[in-house]
Design an enzyme around this catalytic site. Structure first.
Site, PDB file in Angstrom:
ATOM      1  N   THR A   1      46.659  44.516  17.776  1.00 52.51           N
ATOM      2  CA  THR A   1      46.354  45.354  16.670  1.00 52.51           C
ATOM      3  C   THR A   1      46.305  44.645  15.396  1.00 52.51           C
ATOM      4  O   THR A   1      46.828  43.368  15.355  1.00 52.51           O
ATOM      5  CB  THR A   1      47.457  46.595  16.309  1.00 52.51           C
ATOM      6  OG1 THR A   1      48.691  45.775  16.196  1.00 52.51           O
ATOM      7  CG2 THR A   1      47.641  47.391  17.462  1.00 52.51           C
ATOM      8  N   SER A   2      45.738  44.721  14.050  1.00 50.35           N
ATOM      9  CA  SER A   2      45.818  44.272  13.053  1.00 50.35           C
ATOM     10  C   SER A   2      47.387  43.777  12.364  1.00 50.35           C
ATOM     11  O   SER A   2      47.477  42.698  11.965  1.00 50.35           O
ATOM     12  CB  SER A   2      45.189  44.941  11.874  1.00 50.35           C
ATOM     13  OG  SER A   2      43.766  45.268  12.265  1.00 50.35           O
ATOM     14  N   GLU A   3      48.110  44.728  12.760  1.00 51.92           N
ATOM     15  CA  GLU A   3      49.764  44.489  12.379  1.00 51.92           C
ATOM     16  C   GLU A   3      50.177  43.273  13.217  1.00 51.92           C
ATOM     17  O   GLU A   3      51.016  42.304  12.698  1.00 51.92           O
ATOM     18  CB  GLU A   3      50.529  45.635  12.519  1.00 51.92           C
ATOM     19  CG  GLU A   3      50.162  46.623  11.612  1.00 51.92           C
ATOM     20  CD  GLU A   3      49.065  47.824  11.907  1.00 51.92           C
ATOM     21  OE1 GLU A   3      48.410  47.514  12.993  1.00 51.92           O
ATOM     22  OE2 GLU A   3      48.655  48.260  10.828  1.00 51.92           O
TER      23      GLU A   3
ATOM     24  N   GLU B   1      43.580  44.747  21.999  1.00 53.15           N
ATOM     25  CA  GLU B   1      43.620  43.420  21.970  1.00 53.15           C
ATOM     26  C   GLU B   1      44.475  42.688  20.936  1.00 53.15           C
ATOM     27  O   GLU B   1      43.911  41.817  20.301  1.00 53.15           O
ATOM     28  CB  GLU B   1      42.151  42.787  22.367  1.00 53.15           C
ATOM     29  CG  GLU B   1      41.252  43.233  23.305  1.00 53.15           C
ATOM     30  CD  GLU B   1      41.954  42.540  24.602  1.00 53.15           C
ATOM     31  OE1 GLU B   1      42.405  41.623  24.420  1.00 53.15           O
ATOM     32  OE2 GLU B   1      41.919  43.297  25.489  1.00 53.15           O
TER      33      GLU B   1
ATOM     34  N   GLN C   1      26.521  53.928   4.496  1.00 54.65           N
ATOM     35  CA  GLN C   1      26.155  54.184   2.967  1.00 54.65           C
ATOM     36  C   GLN C   1      24.646  54.073   2.692  1.00 54.65           C
ATOM     37  O   GLN C   1      24.172  54.536   2.059  1.00 54.65           O
ATOM     38  CB  GLN C   1      27.215  53.609   1.954  1.00 54.65           C
ATOM     39  CG  GLN C   1      27.085  53.922   0.577  1.00 54.65           C
ATOM     40  CD  GLN C   1      27.944  53.396   0.028  1.00 54.65           C
ATOM     41  OE1 GLN C   1      28.853  52.747   0.138  1.00 54.65           O
ATOM     42  NE2 GLN C   1      27.813  53.542  -1.579  1.00 54.65           N
TER      43      GLN C   1
ATOM     44  N   GLY D   1      22.207  56.438   4.154  1.00 56.56           N
ATOM     45  CA  GLY D   1      22.374  57.714   3.644  1.00 56.56           C
ATOM     46  C   GLY D   1      22.825  58.754   4.870  1.00 56.56           C
ATOM     47  O   GLY D   1      23.590  58.382   5.704  1.00 56.56           O
TER      48      GLY D   1
END
Length: 98
Positions: free
Chosen positions: A82-84, A80, A53, A56
């Site tokens: 998962t977030s879960e 490696e 962002q 740009g």
């Protein structure tokens, strides 16, 4: 945005040092490692998004590395552990405490 990015990166670095210290001392660190993995994978996504962002149109150009970092970071949230899975490990540790 730069200050926010630096704050998040430094928090991850401090967490990493804590996990490394626990490991070096031979103490359990699976909870802390799961928190570190979860935090840093999500943090990297946020930092890359902010960098794109801030840059740009150049942020999505293949000429700059930030585009590749953002794309490659998806591996950290799914590879490696998962977030879960990290959340499940953390949750188990929390439940054991109570």
């Amino acid at each position: 945005m730069l200050a926010e990015m630096e704050k998040q990166i430094e928090m991850g670095r401090c967490m990493l040092y804590n996990v490394a210290k626990l490991c070096d001392e031979g103490r359990p660190y699976s909870r802390e490692a799961a928190i570190l993995k979860l935090y840093t994978s999500e943090m990297a996504d946020d930092v890359c998004r902010m960098a794109i962002q801030a840059m740009g149109a150049n942020g999505i150009s293949e000429e700059y590395e930030v585009e590749r970092f953002y794309r490659d970071n998806k591996l950290f949230t799914i590879g490696e552990g998962t977030s879960e899975i990290c959340k499940m490990v953390i949750g188990r540790h929390v439940l054991r405490r109570y």
